[in-house]
Design an enzyme around this catalytic site. Structure first.
Site, PDB file in Angstrom:
ATOM      1  N   ASP A  15     -36.868   8.092   3.552  1.00 37.24           N
ATOM      2  CA  ASP A  15     -37.070   8.991   2.424  1.00 37.24           C
ATOM      3  C   ASP A  15     -36.558   8.266   1.180  1.00 37.24           C
ATOM      4  O   ASP A  15     -35.423   7.783   1.163  1.00 37.24           O
ATOM      5  CB  ASP A  15     -36.235  10.261   2.658  1.00 37.24           C
ATOM      6  CG  ASP A  15     -36.952  11.524   2.232  1.00 37.24           C
ATOM      7  OD1 ASP A  15     -37.387  11.561   1.067  1.00 37.24           O
ATOM      8  OD2 ASP A  15     -37.056  12.454   3.037  1.00 37.24           O
ATOM      9  N   ASP A  59     -39.689  11.396  -2.453  1.00 37.80           N
ATOM     10  CA  ASP A  59     -39.276  12.736  -2.844  1.00 37.80           C
ATOM     11  C   ASP A  59     -39.724  13.063  -4.276  1.00 37.80           C
ATOM     12  O   ASP A  59     -39.474  12.265  -5.194  1.00 37.80           O
ATOM     13  CB  ASP A  59     -37.740  12.781  -2.760  1.00 37.80           C
ATOM     14  CG  ASP A  59     -37.180  14.176  -2.889  1.00 37.80           C
ATOM     15  OD1 ASP A  59     -37.415  14.993  -1.997  1.00 37.80           O
ATOM     16  OD2 ASP A  59     -36.500  14.438  -3.908  1.00 37.80           O
ATOM     17  N   GLU A 104     -44.358  13.014  -2.176  1.00 38.61           N
ATOM     18  CA  GLU A 104     -44.254  14.468  -2.241  1.00 38.61           C
ATOM     19  C   GLU A 104     -44.601  14.890  -3.668  1.00 38.61           C
ATOM     20  O   GLU A 104     -43.962  14.432  -4.618  1.00 38.61           O
ATOM     21  CB  GLU A 104     -42.835  14.927  -1.886  1.00 38.61           C
ATOM     22  CG  GLU A 104     -42.754  16.441  -1.803  1.00 38.61           C
ATOM     23  CD  GLU A 104     -41.353  17.018  -1.975  1.00 38.61           C
ATOM     24  OE1 GLU A 104     -41.101  18.112  -1.471  1.00 38.61           O
ATOM     25  OE2 GLU A 104     -40.510  16.382  -2.651  1.00 38.61           O
ATOM     26  N   HIS A 162     -38.735  20.135   6.403  1.00 39.82           N
ATOM     27  CA  HIS A 162     -37.369  20.678   6.295  1.00 39.82           C
ATOM     28  C   HIS A 162     -37.234  21.704   5.175  1.00 39.82           C
ATOM     29  O   HIS A 162     -36.152  22.270   5.005  1.00 39.82           O
ATOM     30  CB  HIS A 162     -36.401  19.519   6.063  1.00 39.82           C
ATOM     31  CG  HIS A 162     -36.655  18.831   4.756  1.00 39.82           C
ATOM     32  ND1 HIS A 162     -37.781  18.064   4.521  1.00 39.82           N
ATOM     33  CD2 HIS A 162     -35.958  18.818   3.609  1.00 39.82           C
ATOM     34  CE1 HIS A 162     -37.753  17.616   3.292  1.00 39.82           C
ATOM     35  NE2 HIS A 162     -36.654  18.058   2.698  1.00 39.82           N
ATOM     36  N   ASP A 163     -38.277  21.906   4.381  1.00 30.86           N
ATOM     37  CA  ASP A 163     -38.216  22.891   3.291  1.00 30.86           C
ATOM     38  C   ASP A 163     -39.020  24.142   3.607  1.00 30.86           C
ATOM     39  O   ASP A 163     -39.123  25.031   2.758  1.00 30.86           O
ATOM     40  CB  ASP A 163     -38.798  22.286   1.998  1.00 30.86           C
ATOM     41  CG  ASP A 163     -37.940  21.178   1.424  1.00 30.86           C
ATOM     42  OD1 ASP A 163     -36.720  21.189   1.652  1.00 30.86           O
ATOM     43  OD2 ASP A 163     -38.509  20.290   0.746  1.00 30.86           O
TER      44      ASP A 163
END
Ligand code: NOJ
Length: 653
Positions: A157, A265, A323, A398-399
């Site tokens: 990430d 991210d 993302e 994970h969100d």
């Protein structure tokens, strides 16, 4: 010297996220890629790389990251091997065989870097070091080596829109206005209102706490810094070439260690409107407003991505996925990912995640979603391939809440069928597939009986604190808020992985307190129980989700021309509960149809007359499904999905 940052009354309390934070609401050729056929299926040749101009499927260039399965690991919650109740890197290494058996080929690790963990590692204080409770750099080297030994790859990430305020760059930047690193972050002087009260430079709302400003006041130098996510996460100033060069070094450092790419991210937030104007008032009565129009998809975004590509990314054979919340415009999406001229291989966008959200109310909201909405959203992302873009496929990360709880029915009666339905949808769509840890087990949201105190995420904690300070105990508003937490909180995805039926679900040793409570259903929803069931084949009566996923991933590989690269077309696109689509490829004599009943009620679906199903290859009810009629009207049970291979031609001949 002690750094002093005044957070001006900003205890993370009254949290409601921005309405439009849509992530809540973020050369190896295929021939070299190891084949992972685990079933006694007829071996098929690798998809041809021959060029054909008739359809996209034939034209698609076939890079390894297209025909692959990425598995996202949230390190804190995967596996604890050192007895501190927190997952760690050695825990990941220990479980590589489990993942490889499943059919996973690439691992994406959520951040493992040194971090104060205000936002679970998305607040990095050192890009070149590992968060000590997760392990050491040596552990990472061992992980990389073990991943490679199994023919797998590792993706990291890359969180470079912001750093932690504990990062030495920020600490130095905050020392004085003259600091050599002052310009590494975004500092602006206060504004003053009519009464002479100090105000932030503009009215943008904080993304994880919309009742607060996106700016944080620093009393030491009497200026504000931009902190879009939280006061602990300061936005880097990408206008500064030194910052960009440092980010390039970070990327090179990890690529040179042997990682095979990055999930980037909120990478579309790196270019902000340098005038930092006030946002339009979308929520009258609220002090701070969504400013995404000015901080997302900015004018220099593609310059920065191009530079990163040119100087670093293009030098390696890697996977890059950005993302990109707040990006719904098709043309813009395509500009980023278009083959050759694009900047990244693919992006994560969040249109599907918005289907059950009230856009004015943000993450903690719910509206019933429709199959029609889902159909349109997926049609849009799939159509990207016809314009030489490349989609990513995911239902969880994970969100996001757990997919079976969100889109299907996670009751004991329907959880397994629903998990399989979602598996069939994802494994038969075109794009690179991302599976989130536990999704393969049909893991569920936090039980309704848990009190809000069990939720650990900064966003949930702030939301609940705000609710409690606004509404009295026992009020309908609190009850509703509790329900919304259970439906939508990020915590739902973050409960520890359920390995077996021993205490703590085998996530950590008995007697150790896990950092977050394990879902109560671990005695029957766990990996050991599912792996213990014989490998799936059409004759097995009840195939658990893990075995189903394993088989589906294998079928996806076998029929990559159809499932990974195929051309997508909706079928029966007015059905109220059934989402049906066809996949085809000029290089295949068969087409496939996927039929998904997103409902707890039975439904009927007409197989289009021009196809005759040769074989139903997957179905939610296993042998019961795969023995369905092969043409005409078929009846679907609740949450039943089917994938069939069909002959094309008059009456299917
Ligand atoms: C997106 C990440 O997925 C999320 O978990 C995080 O809070 C924000 N970006 C900020 O880094």
């Amino acid at each position: 010297m002690r750094r002093e940052i005044s957070i001006a009354g900003r205890l993370l309390t009254k949290c409601r996220p921005s309405v439009r934070l849509s992530y809540n609401p973020f050369a190896q050729t295929p021939g070299n890629w190891p084949r992972m056929s685990r079933f006694s299926s007829i071996p098929r040749p690798e998809p041809s790389t021959a060029m054909d101009t008739r359809n996209h499927c034939a034209k698609a260039d076939r890079r390894w990251w297209k025909n692959t399965v990425v598995y996202q690991i949230y390190p804190a919650s995967f596996k604890d091997t050192d007895g501190d109740g927190l997952g760690n890197i050695n825990g990941i290494t220990e479980k590589l065989d489990y993942l490889s058996e499943l059919g996973v080929e690439v691992l994406w690790l959520s951040p493992i870097y040194r971090s104060p963990q205000k936002d679970m590692g998305y607040d990095i204080s050192n890009y070149y070091a590992i968060h000590p409770p997760f392990g050491t750099m040596d552990d990472v080297h061992r992980l990389i080596a073990e991943v490679k030994r199994r023919g797998m790859k590792l993706v990291m990430d890359l969180v470079v829109n912001h750093t932690s305020t504990e990062h030495p760059w920020f600490v130095e930047s905050a020392v004085s206005k003259e600091s050599l690193r002052r310009n590494w972050y975004i500092w602006r002087p206060p504004k003053y209102d009519k009464e002479g009260h100090r105000q932030p430079p503009n009215n943008w709302a904080c993304l994880l706490d919309e009742s607060e400003s996106a700016w944080t006041y620093h009393s030491g130098t009497e200026e504000y810094y931009l902190s879009l996510f939280s006061p602990y996460q300061a936005d880097l100033n990408w206008e500064n070439a030194d910052v960009r060069a440092e980010v390039h070094d970070v990327a090179r450092f990890w690529l040179d260690k042997g990682v095979s790419g990055f999930r980037m991210d909120v990478i579309n937030l790196i270019s902000k409107d340098q005038r930092f104007p006030d946002a339009e008032i979308l929520h009258p009565g609220k002090k701070y407003q969504p400013g995404d129009k000015y901080f997302a998809n900015g004018a220099r975004l593609t310059d920065y991505l191009q530079e990163l590509k040119e100087k670093v990314l293009s030098k390696y054979d890697i996977l890059t996925v950005g993302e990109m919340p707040f990006l719904e415009d098709e043309e813009q999406q395509l500009e980023i990912v278009k083959a050759e001229e694009g900047y990244l291989d693919m992006i994560f966008t969040f249109e599907m995640m918005g289907l059950d959200m009230v856009s004015e109310e943000g993450r903690f909201s719910f509206r019933p979603w429709s199959v029609d909405g889902l159909r349109k959203t997926i049609d849009k992302t799939q159509s990207m391939t016809t314009k030489m873009g490349w989609p990513s496929l995911f239902c969880e990360n994970h969100d996001q809440p757990r997919s079976v709880s969100r889109w299907c029915d996670d009751s004991a009666a329907h959880r397994v069928c629903g998990s399989k339905l979602l598996c069939m949808m994802q494994t038969s769509l075109t794009g690179t597939l991302y599976v989130y840890q536990g999704e393969e087990l049909g893991m569920r949201n936090i039980p309704a009986t848990w009190e809000p105190e069990e939720y650990k995420d900064v966003e949930s904690v702030s939301y609940w604190t705000h609710v409690c300070s606004t509404w009295p105990d026992g009020s309908p508003e609190r009850k509703r808020a509790k329900d919304l937490l259970r439906r939508k909180a990020r915590d739902n995805a973050r409960t520890p992985f359920q390995w077996d039926s021993t205490s703590n679900g085998g996530f950590c040793a008995a007697g150790v307190k896990p950092w977050m409570r394990v879902n109560d259903d671990y005695p029957w929803v766990n990996a050991a129980a599912q792996v213990a069931v014989a490998r799936a084949n059409e004759k097995t009566a009840i195939v658990p989700p893990y075995r189903f996923w394993q088989r589906a991933l294998d079928i996806r590989k076998q029929y990559a021309n159809l499932f990974v690269y195929g051309d997508f077309e909706l079928i029966q696109n007015t059905h109220p509960t059934v989402f049906g689509f066809k996949k085809s490829c000029i290089q295949e004599s068969d087409v496939s149809i996927t039929v998904l009943n997103f409902s707890g009620k039975e439904a009927e679906f007409m197989v289009p007359a021009e196809y005759q199903v040769r074989r139903w290859v997957m179905g939610s009810y296993d042998s019961l499904s795969t023995e369905k009629p092969k043409e005409g009207l078929i009846s679907l049970l609740p949450w039943e999905g089917l994938v069939g291979l069909c002959k094309v031609g008059a009456n299917g001949t």
